[in-house]
Design a protein around this motif. Structure first.
Motif, short mmCIF file in Angstrom:
data_model
loop_
_atom_site.label_atom_id
_atom_site.label_comp_id
_atom_site.label_asym_id
_atom_site.label_seq_id
_atom_site.Cartn_x
_atom_site.Cartn_y
_atom_site.Cartn_z
N THR A 147 0.87 -1.21 -0.08
CA THR A 147 -0.06 -0.18 0.00
C THR A 147 0.87 1.25 0.05
N GLN A 148 1.75 1.21 0.78
CA GLN A 148 2.90 2.45 0.95
C GLN A 148 3.52 2.49 -0.51
N GLU A 149 4.07 1.34 -1.04
CA GLU A 149 4.69 1.75 -2.23
C GLU A 149 3.65 2.39 -3.51
N GLU A 150 2.22 1.54 -3.34
CA GLU A 150 1.31 2.32 -4.24
C GLU A 150 1.17 3.69 -3.90
N THR A 151 0.90 4.06 -2.79
CA THR A 151 0.72 5.41 -2.36
C THR A 151 1.86 6.24 -2.95
N GLU A 152 3.17 5.91 -2.77
CA GLU A 152 4.33 6.65 -3.27
C GLU A 152 4.27 6.87 -4.84
N ARG A 153 3.91 5.76 -5.47
CA ARG A 153 3.92 5.87 -6.97
C ARG A 153 2.82 6.71 -7.33
N GLN A 154 1.57 6.98 -6.59
CA GLN A 154 0.68 7.89 -6.96
C GLN A 154 1.05 9.38 -6.72
N LEU A 155 1.86 9.23 -5.71
CA LEU A 155 2.14 10.55 -5.32
C LEU A 155 3.30 11.46 -6.35
N ARG A 156 4.06 10.39 -6.98
CA ARG A 156 5.10 10.86 -7.96
C ARG A 156 4.22 11.28 -9.15
N ASP A 157 3.21 10.45 -9.32
CA ASP A 157 2.40 10.73 -10.72
C ASP A 157 1.69 12.28 -10.54
N VAL A 158 1.25 12.56 -9.24
CA VAL A 158 0.62 13.66 -9.01
C VAL A 158 1.49 14.72 -8.87
N GLN A 159 2.74 14.47 -8.36
CA GLN A 159 3.62 15.51 -8.72
C GLN A 159 4.36 15.79 -10.13
N ASP A 160 4.40 15.09 -10.78
CA ASP A 160 4.65 15.05 -12.37
C ASP A 160 3.44 15.77 -12.94
N ARG A 161 2.41 15.61 -12.71
CA ARG A 161 1.31 16.36 -13.27
C ARG A 161 1.20 17.69 -12.77
N LEU A 162 1.32 17.87 -11.57
CA LEU A 162 1.45 19.09 -11.00
C LEU A 162 2.65 20.27 -11.72
N ARG A 163 3.83 19.55 -11.89
CA ARG A 163 4.90 20.33 -12.36
C ARG A 163 4.75 20.69 -13.95
N SER A 164 3.92 19.68 -14.54
CA SER A 164 3.37 20.02 -16.12
C SER A 164 2.49 21.22 -16.05
#
Length: 82
Positions: free
Chosen positions: A56-73
């Protein structure tokens, strides 16, 4: 009472004590085995719970990285618009 009667009483008492000791040891050993099995089951449950928490933690970290990438774009697009 004669000596033969005393021998019978002592023999019966000895057998009773022996049976009591053997049964007591058997009960203690069975209880110890049951406790050990319960501890193993509990450890197995904790292990599976910990593994699930890690996934669950790994999935949450993956989702957080995805959200951060979207925010940067989005930030990049907004900077270009200004």
């Amino acid at each position: 009472m004669n000596w033969h009667q005393w021998q019978e009483i002592i023999g019966v008492t000895g057998v009773f004590v022996l049976i009591t000791v053997v049964l007591s040891i058997a009960i203690v050993q069975l209880a110890s085995t049951w406790r050990a099995k319960a501890a193993l089951a509990r450890e197995s449950e904790y292990r599976s719970l910990a593994e699930k928490a890690v996934r669950t933690q790994e999935e949450t970290e993956r989702q957080l990285r995805d959200v951060q990438d979207r925010l940067r774009s989005i930030e990049h697009v907004l900077k270009e618009v200004d």
